[in-house]
Scaffold this motif. Structure first.
Motif, PDB file in Angstrom:
ATOM      1  N   UNK A   9     -16.954  59.282 -20.670  1.00 27.86           N
ATOM      2  CA  UNK A   9     -16.871  57.846 -20.084  1.00 27.86           C
ATOM      3  C   UNK A   9     -17.434  56.856 -21.190  1.00 27.86           C
ATOM      4  N   UNK A  10     -18.316  56.916 -21.934  1.00 28.05           N
ATOM      5  CA  UNK A  10     -18.712  56.082 -23.136  1.00 28.05           C
ATOM      6  C   UNK A  10     -17.476  55.917 -23.968  1.00 28.05           C
ATOM      7  N   UNK A  11     -16.770  57.029 -24.472  1.00 30.04           N
ATOM      8  CA  UNK A  11     -15.782  56.856 -25.335  1.00 30.04           C
ATOM      9  C   UNK A  11     -14.560  56.128 -24.814  1.00 30.04           C
ATOM     10  N   UNK A  12     -14.347  56.344 -23.552  1.00 31.15           N
ATOM     11  CA  UNK A  12     -13.089  55.617 -22.969  1.00 31.15           C
ATOM     12  C   UNK A  12     -13.582  54.120 -22.835  1.00 31.15           C
ATOM     13  N   UNK A  13     -14.954  53.822 -22.509  1.00 23.87           N
ATOM     14  CA  UNK A  13     -15.284  52.674 -22.412  1.00 23.87           C
ATOM     15  C   UNK A  13     -15.105  51.830 -23.717  1.00 23.87           C
ATOM     16  N   UNK A  14     -15.501  52.523 -24.892  1.00 24.53           N
ATOM     17  CA  UNK A  14     -15.241  52.084 -26.438  1.00 24.53           C
ATOM     18  C   UNK A  14     -13.742  51.657 -26.595  1.00 24.53           C
ATOM     19  N   UNK A  15     -12.851  52.331 -25.871  1.00 23.53           N
ATOM     20  CA  UNK A  15     -11.349  51.919 -26.118  1.00 23.53           C
ATOM     21  C   UNK A  15     -10.952  50.859 -25.307  1.00 23.53           C
ATOM     22  N   UNK A  16     -11.519  50.862 -23.960  1.00 25.81           N
ATOM     23  CA  UNK A  16     -10.920  50.003 -23.102  1.00 25.81           C
ATOM     24  C   UNK A  16     -11.604  48.643 -23.198  1.00 25.81           C
ATOM     25  N   UNK A  17     -12.843  48.533 -23.419  1.00 27.09           N
ATOM     26  CA  UNK A  17     -13.678  47.116 -23.141  1.00 27.09           C
ATOM     27  C   UNK A  17     -12.769  45.913 -23.819  1.00 27.09           C
ATOM     28  N   UNK A  18     -12.369  45.789 -24.984  1.00 25.81           N
ATOM     29  CA  UNK A  18     -11.976  44.734 -25.667  1.00 25.81           C
ATOM     30  C   UNK A  18     -10.497  44.408 -25.106  1.00 25.81           C
ATOM     31  N   UNK A  19      -9.621  45.325 -24.741  1.00 28.24           N
ATOM     32  CA  UNK A  19      -8.316  44.730 -23.832  1.00 28.24           C
ATOM     33  C   UNK A  19      -8.624  44.178 -22.674  1.00 28.24           C
ATOM     34  N   UNK A  20      -9.538  44.944 -21.898  1.00 30.71           N
ATOM     35  CA  UNK A  20      -9.941  44.261 -20.567  1.00 30.71           C
ATOM     36  C   UNK A  20     -10.682  43.362 -20.363  1.00 30.71           C
ATOM     37  N   UNK A  21     -11.431  42.933 -21.301  1.00 32.80           N
ATOM     38  CA  UNK A  21     -12.170  41.506 -21.344  1.00 32.80           C
ATOM     39  C   UNK A  21     -11.171  40.465 -21.831  1.00 32.80           C
ATOM     40  N   UNK A  22     -10.345  40.738 -22.605  1.00 27.38           N
ATOM     41  CA  UNK A  22      -9.170  39.759 -23.308  1.00 27.38           C
ATOM     42  C   UNK A  22      -8.170  39.599 -22.064  1.00 27.38           C
ATOM     43  N   UNK A  23      -7.993  40.652 -21.453  1.00 33.39           N
ATOM     44  CA  UNK A  23      -7.026  40.515 -20.145  1.00 33.39           C
ATOM     45  C   UNK A  23      -7.654  39.727 -18.980  1.00 33.39           C
ATOM     46  N   UNK A  24      -9.083  39.726 -18.811  1.00 31.92           N
ATOM     47  CA  UNK A  24      -9.648  38.886 -17.658  1.00 31.92           C
ATOM     48  C   UNK A  24      -9.475  37.421 -18.040  1.00 31.92           C
ATOM     49  N   UNK A  25      -9.832  37.328 -19.363  1.00 27.75           N
ATOM     50  CA  UNK A  25      -9.932  35.913 -19.845  1.00 27.75           C
ATOM     51  C   UNK A  25      -8.241  35.223 -19.869  1.00 27.75           C
ATOM     52  N   UNK A  26      -7.624  35.958 -20.203  1.00 25.62           N
ATOM     53  CA  UNK A  26      -5.994  35.814 -20.190  1.00 25.62           C
ATOM     54  C   UNK A  26      -5.647  35.334 -18.562  1.00 25.62           C
ATOM     55  N   UNK A  27      -6.086  36.473 -17.964  1.00 27.40           N
ATOM     56  CA  UNK A  27      -5.626  36.002 -16.354  1.00 27.40           C
ATOM     57  C   UNK A  27      -6.290  34.924 -15.813  1.00 27.40           C
ATOM     58  N   UNK A  28      -7.281  34.568 -16.120  1.00 31.93           N
ATOM     59  CA  UNK A  28      -8.107  33.344 -15.515  1.00 31.93           C
ATOM     60  C   UNK A  28      -7.688  32.355 -16.159  1.00 31.93           C
ATOM     61  N   UNK A  29      -7.167  32.250 -17.326  1.00 31.39           N
ATOM     62  CA  UNK A  29      -6.576  30.992 -17.967  1.00 31.39           C
ATOM     63  C   UNK A  29      -7.699  30.313 -18.810  1.00 31.39           C
ATOM     64  N   UNK A  30      -8.734  30.970 -19.202  1.00 33.78           N
ATOM     65  CA  UNK A  30      -9.651  30.342 -19.951  1.00 33.78           C
ATOM     66  C   UNK A  30     -10.095  31.201 -21.160  1.00 33.78           C
ATOM     67  N   UNK A  31     -10.775  30.288 -21.874  1.00 32.23           N
ATOM     68  CA  UNK A  31     -11.391  31.001 -23.267  1.00 32.23           C
ATOM     69  C   UNK A  31     -12.778  31.133 -23.224  1.00 32.23           C
TER      70      UNK A  31
END
Length: 343
Positions: free
Chosen positions: A48-70
């Motif tokens: 689980x920890x290894x998968x979080x390492x891979x996914x966190x950055x794109x998931x956070x970037x995706x959330x910001x992009x979807x919300x239309x904020x920086x």
């Protein structure tokens, strides 16, 4: 206007969300690891920890992009501090610390367990939390790891009235599914099959516990022995009665939960009831609570299905209330495995 970025990594879901003013979900992104862990029959913390390492950055970037904020517009970063799997929590918490420090934003460590309750009050229901007449609020939080009755006061303080003394309701569902050969995670499969079965076909043990605590170990043993004895006489027993077994197991679990919920509501004269946590997605429990509420004059609140399982929107909402009071965490905040250490 306050924008909170929420980050969740307590178990096998990597999630990020942006919430405005504590109730408007501008984005909610989740990367699930279920397929990765299914082959092991449960969650493997290191995986689980290894998968979080891979996914966190794109998931956070995706959330910001979807919300239309920086990040510049974000008021604070809320992140799950616990309870959960320490390796998984470490990844999310470390990521959030770096993000907070790099962007000069306050960091808020959130109690994942309490955050589930806030998930029942997103969007249209948010006004309930602002109304003093709502309190005290009784919340039943039901998941794979925890089952508790919580009394929520107006100041946001939560008092645990009762909790599981052994196994959680969600764990009982997953164990039952495993015994029936339904795979992992088993709760959703049991729920689906239960709709086709007779909830009164089989009777399983009900625990006798003091106060408002819960116990499911005896139920699990009763279910196991029922299968063992029946299969000894009829090897095809499970295949022929699978739907009825699922319906009866689910019905028993819901009965146990509702019995304690009703007792607590009577004891504290409460009419506002929330149900949250992963098992709040179970149709038997949702329908049971709503029907009980109709009979007893409760106002019942359950999360939308997308906010029942682990998600970052609930983390952001819980973080918002910390933000309002300037209740921030230092950058040396540590992850916590057990809920008792956060209460």
């Amino acid at each position: 206007m306050s924008l909170i970025l929420g980050i969740e990594s307590s178990c096998d879901e990597t999630a990020a969300a942006v919430v405005r003013d504590g109730y408007q979900v501008l984005s909610s992104c989740v990367a699930s690891q279920i397929a990765k862990h299914a082959v092991h029959g449960g969650v493997v913390p290191e995986l689980a920890a290894r998968e979080h390492l891979v996914a966190l950055n794109p998931v956070v970037e995706g959330a910001l992009r979807e919300a239309g904020v920086t990040m510049k517009e974000i008021g604070a970063i809320a992140v799950t501090q616990g309870p959960g799997l320490i390796p998984a929590l470490l990844v999310g918490l470390s990521f959030a610390k770096g993000l907070a420090m790099g962007n000069g934003k306050p960091l808020i460590g959130v109690n994942h367990f309490i955050a589930h309750i806030y998930g029942a009050f997103l969007d249209e229901a948010h006004g309930v939390l602002e109304n003093p007449a709502t309190y005290p609020l009784l919340a039943l939080v039901v998941s794979g790891g925890h089952t508790s009755l919580m009394l929520i006061e107006r100041d946001g303080k939560a008092r645990q009235l009762g909790c599981t003394i052994d196994d959680a309701a969600g764990e009982a569902l997953d164990k039952g599914a495993k015994l029936l050969g339904l795979g992992y995670p088993g709760g959703p499969v049991i729920d689906r099959l239960a709709r086709e079965g007779d909830p009164e076909a089989f009777r399983f043990a009900h625990p006798h516990v003091d106060g408002f605590d819960f116990s499911f170990s005896g139920l699990k043993t009763s279910f196991l022995y029922t299968l063992r004895d029946a299969v000894a006489d009829d090897p095809d027993f499970i295949d022929r009665h699978k739907a009825d077994l699922c319906a009866s197991l689910q019905h028993t679990i819901v009965e146990i939960l509702l019995k304690q919920l009703v007792r607590a509501a009577k004891e504290y004269d409460i009419r506002d009831i929330a149900v949250a946590g992963g098992v709040s997605a179970n149709s038997g429990l949702r329908n049971g609570v709503v029907e009980e509420g109709r009979r007893r004059g409760w106002r019942t609140f359950v999360p939308e299905f997308r906010f029942t399982t682990d998600n970052a929107a609930m983390i952001a909402v819980a973080g918002y209330y910390h933000y309002l009071h300037g209740d921030f965490s230092s950058l040396d905040v540590s992850p916590v495995a057990r809920i008792e250490e956060l209460m």
